[in-house]
Design an enzyme around this catalytic site. Sequence first.
Site, PDB file in Angstrom:
ATOM      1  CG  ASP A 123      -6.764   9.005 -23.195  1.00 24.01           C
ATOM      2  OD1 ASP A 123      -7.289   9.846 -23.951  1.00 24.01           O
ATOM      3  OD2 ASP A 123      -5.762   8.343 -23.509  1.00 24.01           O
ATOM      4  CG  MET A 124     -13.392   6.893 -18.893  1.00 26.36           C
ATOM      5  SD  MET A 124     -13.365   7.977 -17.449  1.00 26.36           S
ATOM      6  CE  MET A 124     -14.647   9.158 -17.848  1.00 26.36           C
ATOM      7  NE  ARG A 179     -10.269  10.468 -27.978  1.00 24.11           N
ATOM      8  CZ  ARG A 179      -9.136  10.469 -27.262  1.00 24.11           C
ATOM      9  NH1 ARG A 179      -8.967   9.640 -26.241  1.00 24.11           N
ATOM     10  NH2 ARG A 179      -8.178  11.326 -27.555  1.00 24.11           N
ATOM     11  N   GLY A 183     -14.982   1.913 -25.566  1.00 22.34           N
ATOM     12  CA  GLY A 183     -14.367   1.476 -24.311  1.00 22.34           C
ATOM     13  C   GLY A 183     -13.547   0.227 -24.562  1.00 22.34           C
ATOM     14  NE  ARG A 284      -4.997  -1.066 -23.967  1.00 19.70           N
ATOM     15  CZ  ARG A 284      -4.538  -0.283 -23.028  1.00 19.70           C
ATOM     16  NH1 ARG A 284      -3.667   0.663 -23.322  1.00 19.70           N
ATOM     17  NH2 ARG A 284      -4.933  -0.410 -21.786  1.00 19.70           N
TER      18      ARG A 284
HETATM   19  P1  FDA Z   1     -14.860  -2.333 -32.914  1.00 16.26           P
HETATM   20  O1  FDA Z   1     -13.948  -2.795 -31.830  1.00 16.26           O
HETATM   21  O2  FDA Z   1     -16.185  -3.002 -33.057  1.00 16.26           O
HETATM   22  O3  FDA Z   1     -14.084  -2.406 -34.259  1.00 16.26           O
HETATM   23  C1  FDA Z   1     -14.729  -2.118 -35.483  1.00 16.26           C
HETATM   24  C2  FDA Z   1     -13.845  -2.538 -36.603  1.00 16.26           C
HETATM   25  O4  FDA Z   1     -12.676  -1.712 -36.588  1.00 16.26           O
HETATM   26  C3  FDA Z   1     -13.292  -3.963 -36.505  1.00 16.26           C
HETATM   27  O5  FDA Z   1     -14.186  -4.882 -37.005  1.00 16.26           O
HETATM   28  C4  FDA Z   1     -12.036  -3.840 -37.312  1.00 16.26           C
HETATM   29  O6  FDA Z   1     -12.351  -3.891 -38.685  1.00 16.26           O
HETATM   30  C5  FDA Z   1     -11.568  -2.456 -36.982  1.00 16.26           C
HETATM   31  N1  FDA Z   1     -10.573  -2.406 -35.915  1.00 16.26           N
HETATM   32  C6  FDA Z   1     -10.770  -2.031 -34.626  1.00 16.26           C
HETATM   33  N2  FDA Z   1      -9.610  -2.083 -33.946  1.00 16.26           N
HETATM   34  C7  FDA Z   1      -8.664  -2.502 -34.831  1.00 16.26           C
HETATM   35  C8  FDA Z   1      -7.255  -2.767 -34.762  1.00 16.26           C
HETATM   36  N3  FDA Z   1      -6.562  -2.585 -33.642  1.00 16.26           N
HETATM   37  N4  FDA Z   1      -6.607  -3.187 -35.884  1.00 16.26           N
HETATM   38  C9  FDA Z   1      -7.272  -3.347 -37.048  1.00 16.26           C
HETATM   39  N5  FDA Z   1      -8.598  -3.116 -37.174  1.00 16.26           N
HETATM   40  C10 FDA Z   1      -9.282  -2.705 -36.090  1.00 16.26           C
HETATM   41  N6  FDA Z   1     -10.956   3.441 -25.043  1.00 16.26           N
HETATM   42  C11 FDA Z   1     -11.038   3.732 -23.737  1.00 16.26           C
HETATM   43  O7  FDA Z   1     -11.537   2.920 -22.954  1.00 16.26           O
HETATM   44  N7  FDA Z   1     -10.581   4.929 -23.261  1.00 16.26           N
HETATM   45  C12 FDA Z   1     -10.059   5.883 -24.081  1.00 16.26           C
HETATM   46  O8  FDA Z   1      -9.683   6.946 -23.608  1.00 16.26           O
HETATM   47  C13 FDA Z   1      -9.971   5.590 -25.473  1.00 16.26           C
HETATM   48  N8  FDA Z   1      -9.449   6.493 -26.351  1.00 16.26           N
HETATM   49  C14 FDA Z   1      -9.571   6.248 -27.704  1.00 16.26           C
HETATM   50  C15 FDA Z   1      -9.177   7.220 -28.633  1.00 16.26           C
HETATM   51  C16 FDA Z   1      -9.415   7.041 -29.992  1.00 16.26           C
HETATM   52  C17 FDA Z   1      -9.057   8.137 -30.953  1.00 16.26           C
HETATM   53  C18 FDA Z   1     -10.005   5.821 -30.436  1.00 16.26           C
HETATM   54  C19 FDA Z   1     -10.296   5.614 -31.891  1.00 16.26           C
HETATM   55  C20 FDA Z   1     -10.298   4.835 -29.550  1.00 16.26           C
HETATM   56  C21 FDA Z   1     -10.074   5.020 -28.185  1.00 16.26           C
HETATM   57  N9  FDA Z   1     -10.388   4.026 -27.259  1.00 16.26           N
HETATM   58  C22 FDA Z   1     -10.424   4.340 -25.927  1.00 16.26           C
HETATM   59  C23 FDA Z   1     -10.614   2.643 -27.720  1.00 16.26           C
HETATM   60  C24 FDA Z   1     -12.079   2.373 -27.995  1.00 16.26           C
HETATM   61  O9  FDA Z   1     -12.770   2.371 -26.779  1.00 16.26           O
HETATM   62  C25 FDA Z   1     -12.295   1.028 -28.702  1.00 16.26           C
HETATM   63  O10 FDA Z   1     -11.852  -0.012 -27.895  1.00 16.26           O
HETATM   64  C26 FDA Z   1     -11.612   0.902 -30.044  1.00 16.26           C
HETATM   65  O11 FDA Z   1     -11.693   2.099 -30.765  1.00 16.26           O
HETATM   66  C27 FDA Z   1     -12.292  -0.188 -30.879  1.00 16.26           C
HETATM   67  O12 FDA Z   1     -13.662   0.109 -31.029  1.00 16.26           O
HETATM   68  P2  FDA Z   1     -14.345   0.490 -32.429  1.00 16.26           P
HETATM   69  O13 FDA Z   1     -15.330   1.568 -32.173  1.00 16.26           O
HETATM   70  O14 FDA Z   1     -13.308   0.809 -33.437  1.00 16.26           O
HETATM   71  O15 FDA Z   1     -15.195  -0.766 -32.796  1.00 16.26           O
END
Ligand code: FDA
Length: 303
Positions: A123-124, A179, A183, A284
């Site tokens: 993970d980052m 991945r 962020g 978080r």
């Molecule tokens: P965005 O935040 O714009 O969300 C898009 C939409 O998704 C929202 O409008 C909402 O509808 C929905 N949504 C998002 N989060 C939600 C929640 N908690 N509950 C309900 N709905 C929600 N980051 C990092 O810095 N280091 C890492 O190693 C990882 N690893 C990682 C693994 C995996 C499998 C995922 C999916 C994500 C990560 N992340 C991460 C987190 C990532 O960087 C990011 O913060 C979140 O995925 C939210 O970004 P989105 O791309 O979903 O878009």
Amino acid sequence: MFNKLIAASLPYMPKKLVWMFSKRYIAGETIDDAVRESKKLNDQGIKVTVDLLGEFITNLDEATENKESYLKIIETFETNKIDGNFSVKPTFFGLLIDEEACYQNIRTIVAKAAEYNNFIRVDMEDSPCVDQEIKIFRRLKAEFPKNVGLVVQAYLKRTYSDLQNMMDLQNGSSNLNYRLCKGIYVESPEVAYKKYEEINDNYVKDLDFIFQNKVYPGIATHDKPLVESAYKLIEKYNVPKDQYEFQMLYGVTPDLRKSIVDKGHTMRVYVPFGKDWFGYSTRRLKENPKMASLIIKALFKRG
Ligand code: FDA
């Protein structure tokens, strides 16, 4: 402001109440919980990546304990024939105390996964960790070309050039595996894009680079427009279905997740579990207060 207030007050709320907010996003406290939830996902045709919760450690004994826990998790998941791999956060293994000890801990975990032909995702974390995490990844990739991958964050301004710079690690029989996520940490405008559009533009630019260079991406997002952009790139480059996957967090946007699975794309869900769920949830939420309103919405929707 409301989100910030809620997020700031969460650590002072009774644990039971915070659990009501958090349980949708965490598989449980024990390995058995994680195995059970992973099996349920596997039954829906979804792969998993498992994460033991906990980030901030104060000494290397804790790092060793965490390494031992991961070795046990790998054995347990393999025994239970779970279709999944494992995600590790370097700070959990001592990155901020002793980089070499951290590397050795993660190396042992990757070696264990390699025994089963399995895979560890590094993970980052926040921007001060990026150089060290890339360095550790480079060393691991050299020794275990097929068993390790890294996370890259689209909000960081440096990411596109990191992708370019790491291309020397690409080699025909064991392509790079990233991945790509937006962020999650709070970063300054000097190092990170802050606006939604800018982050998404950079995400698409990074993904385009990844596909062009035949790197395997875990397209990690719940953002529908980004999922649509990914579909377009997959079509543009005619990427075979076994050359990428989508990834989502446990409990988040299950409807979007199902629509992706129904189209025949590979999906992997990040399954966090462990006793440190309280610290994880409250940290978080403090890092990203926007999440508070999402979680509250989820709570009311579920009655
Ligand atoms: P965005 O935040 O714009 O969300 C898009 C939409 O998704 C929202 O409008 C909402 O509808 C929905 N949504 C998002 N989060 C939600 C929640 N908690 N509950 C309900 N709905 C929600 N980051 C990092 O810095 N280091 C890492 O190693 C990882 N690893 C990682 C693994 C995996 C499998 C995922 C999916 C994500 C990560 N992340 C991460 C987190 C990532 O960087 C990011 O913060 C979140 O995925 C939210 O970004 P989105 O791309 O979903 O878009």
